[in-house]
Design a protein around this motif. Structure first.
Motif, PDB file in Angstrom:
ATOM      1  N   PRO A   1       0.825  -1.222   0.000  1.00  0.00           N
ATOM      2  CA  PRO A   1       0.000   0.000   0.000  1.00  0.00           C
ATOM      3  C   PRO A   1       0.853   1.264   0.000  1.00  0.00           C
ATOM      4  CG  PRO A   1       0.000  -1.023   2.180  1.00  0.00           C
ATOM      5  CD  PRO A   1       0.706  -1.978   1.270  1.00  0.00           C
ATOM      6  N   TRP A   2       0.328   2.300  -0.630  1.00  0.00           N
ATOM      7  CA  TRP A   2       1.005   3.608  -0.661  1.00  0.00           C
ATOM      8  C   TRP A   2      -0.047   4.653  -0.993  1.00  0.00           C
ATOM      9  CZ3 TRP A   2       5.691   5.160   0.824  1.00  0.00           C
ATOM     10  CH2 TRP A   2       6.172   6.405   0.410  1.00  0.00           C
ATOM     11  N   ARG A   3      -0.383   5.467  -0.028  1.00  0.00           N
ATOM     12  CA  ARG A   3      -1.412   6.482  -0.222  1.00  0.00           C
ATOM     13  C   ARG A   3      -0.833   7.862   0.056  1.00  0.00           C
ATOM     14  NH1 ARG A   3      -5.001   9.246   3.062  1.00  0.00           N
ATOM     15  NH2 ARG A   3      -6.855  10.022   1.963  1.00  0.00           N
ATOM     16  N   VAL A   4      -1.099   8.798  -0.851  1.00  0.00           N
ATOM     17  CA  VAL A   4      -0.684  10.183  -0.674  1.00  0.00           C
ATOM     18  C   VAL A   4      -1.941  11.043  -0.618  1.00  0.00           C
ATOM     19  CG1 VAL A   4       0.561  12.137  -1.645  1.00  0.00           C
ATOM     20  CG2 VAL A   4       1.499   9.822  -1.860  1.00  0.00           C
ATOM     21  N   PRO A   5      -2.287  11.614   0.534  1.00  0.00           N
ATOM     22  CA  PRO A   5      -3.478  12.466   0.621  1.00  0.00           C
ATOM     23  C   PRO A   5      -3.335  13.706  -0.257  1.00  0.00           C
ATOM     24  CG  PRO A   5      -2.669  11.849   2.809  1.00  0.00           C
ATOM     25  CD  PRO A   5      -1.614  11.477   1.837  1.00  0.00           C
ATOM     26  N   PRO A   6      -4.442  14.203  -0.800  1.00  0.00           N
ATOM     27  CA  PRO A   6      -4.372  15.385  -1.667  1.00  0.00           C
ATOM     28  C   PRO A   6      -3.691  16.581  -1.026  1.00  0.00           C
ATOM     29  CG  PRO A   6      -6.538  14.376  -1.827  1.00  0.00           C
ATOM     30  CD  PRO A   6      -5.812  13.654  -0.726  1.00  0.00           C
ATOM     31  N   ARG A   7      -3.901  16.791   0.266  1.00  0.00           N
ATOM     32  CA  ARG A   7      -3.292  17.954   0.914  1.00  0.00           C
ATOM     33  C   ARG A   7      -1.767  17.836   0.920  1.00  0.00           C
ATOM     34  NH1 ARG A   7      -5.140  22.159   3.726  1.00  0.00           N
ATOM     35  NH2 ARG A   7      -3.759  23.191   5.237  1.00  0.00           N
ATOM     36  N   GLU A   8      -1.267  16.614   1.048  1.00  0.00           N
ATOM     37  CA  GLU A   8       0.180  16.411   1.055  1.00  0.00           C
ATOM     38  C   GLU A   8       0.768  16.564  -0.345  1.00  0.00           C
ATOM     39  OE1 GLU A   8       3.339  12.827   1.596  1.00  0.00           O
ATOM     40  OE2 GLU A   8       1.640  12.799   3.010  1.00  0.00           O
ATOM     41  N   ALA A   9      -0.042  16.303  -1.364  1.00  0.00           N
ATOM     42  CA  ALA A   9       0.424  16.441  -2.749  1.00  0.00           C
ATOM     43  C   ALA A   9       0.364  17.886  -3.234  1.00  0.00           C
ATOM     44  CB  ALA A   9      -0.417  15.554  -3.669  1.00  0.00           C
ATOM     45  N   ALA A  10      -0.403  18.734  -2.550  1.00  0.00           N
ATOM     46  CA  ALA A  10      -0.651  20.101  -3.011  1.00  0.00           C
ATOM     47  C   ALA A  10       0.596  20.977  -3.124  1.00  0.00           C
ATOM     48  CB  ALA A  10      -1.681  20.775  -2.099  1.00  0.00           C
TER      49      ALA A  10
ATOM     50  N   PHE B   1      -6.679  27.196 -12.448  1.00  0.00           N
ATOM     51  CA  PHE B   1      -6.520  25.971 -11.655  1.00  0.00           C
ATOM     52  C   PHE B   1      -7.128  26.181 -10.277  1.00  0.00           C
ATOM     53  CE2 PHE B   1      -3.242  25.676 -14.850  1.00  0.00           C
ATOM     54  CZ  PHE B   1      -3.110  24.316 -15.114  1.00  0.00           C
ATOM     55  N   ARG B   2      -7.985  25.248  -9.887  1.00  0.00           N
ATOM     56  CA  ARG B   2      -8.609  25.309  -8.563  1.00  0.00           C
ATOM     57  C   ARG B   2      -8.652  23.926  -7.924  1.00  0.00           C
ATOM     58  NH1 ARG B   2     -11.587  29.869  -7.072  1.00  0.00           N
ATOM     59  NH2 ARG B   2     -11.681  31.499  -8.695  1.00  0.00           N
ATOM     60  N   SER B   3      -8.401  23.885  -6.633  1.00  0.00           N
ATOM     61  CA  SER B   3      -8.617  22.674  -5.847  1.00  0.00           C
ATOM     62  C   SER B   3      -8.960  23.090  -4.423  1.00  0.00           C
ATOM     63  CB  SER B   3      -7.371  21.781  -5.858  1.00  0.00           C
ATOM     64  OG  SER B   3      -6.449  22.176  -4.866  1.00  0.00           O
ATOM     65  N   GLU B   4      -9.376  22.131  -3.620  1.00  0.00           N
ATOM     66  CA  GLU B   4      -9.707  22.419  -2.223  1.00  0.00           C
ATOM     67  C   GLU B   4      -8.457  22.666  -1.386  1.00  0.00           C
ATOM     68  OE1 GLU B   4     -12.031  19.271  -0.648  1.00  0.00           O
ATOM     69  OE2 GLU B   4     -13.692  19.510  -2.074  1.00  0.00           O
ATOM     70  N   HIS B   5      -7.288  22.362  -1.952  1.00  0.00           N
ATOM     71  CA  HIS B   5      -6.062  22.376  -1.150  1.00  0.00           C
ATOM     72  C   HIS B   5      -5.039  23.404  -1.622  1.00  0.00           C
ATOM     73  CE1 HIS B   5      -7.627  18.666   0.577  1.00  0.00           C
ATOM     74  NE2 HIS B   5      -7.861  18.260  -0.650  1.00  0.00           N
ATOM     75  N   THR B   6      -5.384  24.210  -2.626  1.00  0.00           N
ATOM     76  CA  THR B   6      -4.457  25.214  -3.132  1.00  0.00           C
ATOM     77  C   THR B   6      -5.191  26.534  -3.343  1.00  0.00           C
ATOM     78  OG1 THR B   6      -4.882  24.587  -5.438  1.00  0.00           O
ATOM     79  CG2 THR B   6      -3.053  23.488  -4.338  1.00  0.00           C
ATOM     80  N   THR B   7      -4.418  27.604  -3.428  1.00  0.00           N
ATOM     81  CA  THR B   7      -4.984  28.916  -3.728  1.00  0.00           C
ATOM     82  C   THR B   7      -5.265  29.009  -5.224  1.00  0.00           C
ATOM     83  OG1 THR B   7      -3.734  29.899  -1.918  1.00  0.00           O
ATOM     84  CG2 THR B   7      -4.557  31.402  -3.611  1.00  0.00           C
ATOM     85  N   PRO B   8      -6.438  29.453  -5.642  1.00  0.00           N
ATOM     86  CA  PRO B   8      -6.739  29.550  -7.086  1.00  0.00           C
ATOM     87  C   PRO B   8      -5.701  30.404  -7.806  1.00  0.00           C
ATOM     88  CG  PRO B   8      -8.728  29.880  -5.786  1.00  0.00           C
ATOM     89  CD  PRO B   8      -7.582  29.867  -4.808  1.00  0.00           C
ATOM     90  N   VAL B   9      -5.343  29.966  -9.006  1.00  0.00           N
ATOM     91  CA  VAL B   9      -4.347  30.679  -9.794  1.00  0.00           C
ATOM     92  C   VAL B   9      -4.640  30.455 -11.271  1.00  0.00           C
ATOM     93  CG1 VAL B   9      -2.698  28.753  -9.894  1.00  0.00           C
ATOM     94  CG2 VAL B   9      -1.858  31.101 -10.034  1.00  0.00           C
TER      95      VAL B   9
END
Length: 284
Positions: free
Chosen positions: A164-173, A207-215
């Motif tokens: 197993p190997w999981r990377v949460p979206p917040r950690e990838a941001a 570009f928009r996501s729940e874990h980054t500032t829109p740009v």
């Protein structure tokens, strides 16, 4: 500057690098005997060695007084490397690290990450650092890039070993927010050279996501810039940072990313996105 770097997300990136690197080195030792390849060209230990060379490289970049470069001529190699020749850059680094003993690779990698975290404690995360092809990135972007290497290649090794190997979206941001936006904002030099004729006129992608500032990233006659959102872009791209990173590095197909809803493409002119991605690209 448009790149969004704060005390909070800088602290998060540092903690993610500390914990993910520890998981990676433990995984690489555990999976070392796996006979399946981690990538098309590399075994598990080759992949671990590749990441070790990048940790050593980043250690020198953030603390040139301690380690000005892993070998003589490194600065010239860094200067002439662009996106389309990163594979050659990686092979040169690997040739300089013949040792493939898994535990020694893990020890060296942990040592370099510890050094990076120690010398950057209290540093200005927005300070510019020289990067490939005459580009510059914020210090936070250097750590975010290394973090992404642990994330992506950890997945390669885990898949080979069926672990197993999981990377949460917040950690990838941080890779998108601090490195990709950062290198575009600070000046990408010749990094994107070799793409062929660019699309004519302007292409703007929000570009928009729940874990980054829109740009918004804009391509104007082949020249890429970053802007704060405003007006109507050609493309609106909503994304899960984990999947976007894997897509950009060729681990997940664009079709799969879209069909799973992890990358959502909207906007009045979505057909302009492929031309944009042909220029604003990463090695895969």
């Amino acid at each position: 500057m448009v790149v969004h770097i704060t005390a909070d997300n800088w602290a998060e990136t540092r903690e993610y690098l500390r914990t993910r690197s520890a998981r990676f080195t433990a995984l690489a030792v555990q999976a070392a005997a796996t006979r399946r390849r981690a990538t098309a060209d590399w075994s598990v230990t080759d992949t671990a060695a590749h990441v070790a060379t990048l940790a050593r490289t980043c250690s020198g970049l953030v603390d040139p007084g301690h380690a000005p470069g892993p070998f003589t001529g490194f600065d010239d190699l860094l200067e002439r490397t662009v996106v389309d020749t990163v594979d050659e850059f990686n092979e040169v680094l690997l040739e300089r690290l013949p040792d493939r003993a898994p535990r020694e690779l893990a020890r060296a990698t942990r040592h370099d990450v510890d050094h990076i975290l120690r010398v950057t404690e209290g540093a200005d995360p927005t300070a510019p650092v020289s990067w490939l092809g005459g580009s510059r990135v914020p210090l936070a972007g250097v750590l975010a890039h290394l973090l992404n290497e642990f994330q992506v290649h950890g997945r390669d090794i885990a898949n080979a070993a069926r672990l197993p190997w999981r990377v949460p979206p917040r950690e990838a941001a941080p890779f998108f927010e601090q490195f990709l936006v950062g290198v575009t904002d600070y000046g990408y030099g010749r990094l994107l050279d070799g793409h062929g004729p660019p699309p004519r006129g302007r292409v703007a992608v929000e570009f928009r996501s729940e874990h980054t500032t829109p740009v918004t990233m804009a391509l104007t006659d082949g020249f890429a810039t970053v802007e704060r959102p405003g007006g109507e872009p050609d493309v609106r791209l909503s994304f899960d940072p984990t999947v976007l990173n894997l897509m950009l590095f060729g681990r997940v197909s664009k079709a799969r990313a879209v069909l799973t809803g992890k990358v959502v493409i909207r906007g009045p002119r979505p057909w302009k996105l492929p031309g944009f991605l042909r220029i604003v690209r990463l090695p895969s």
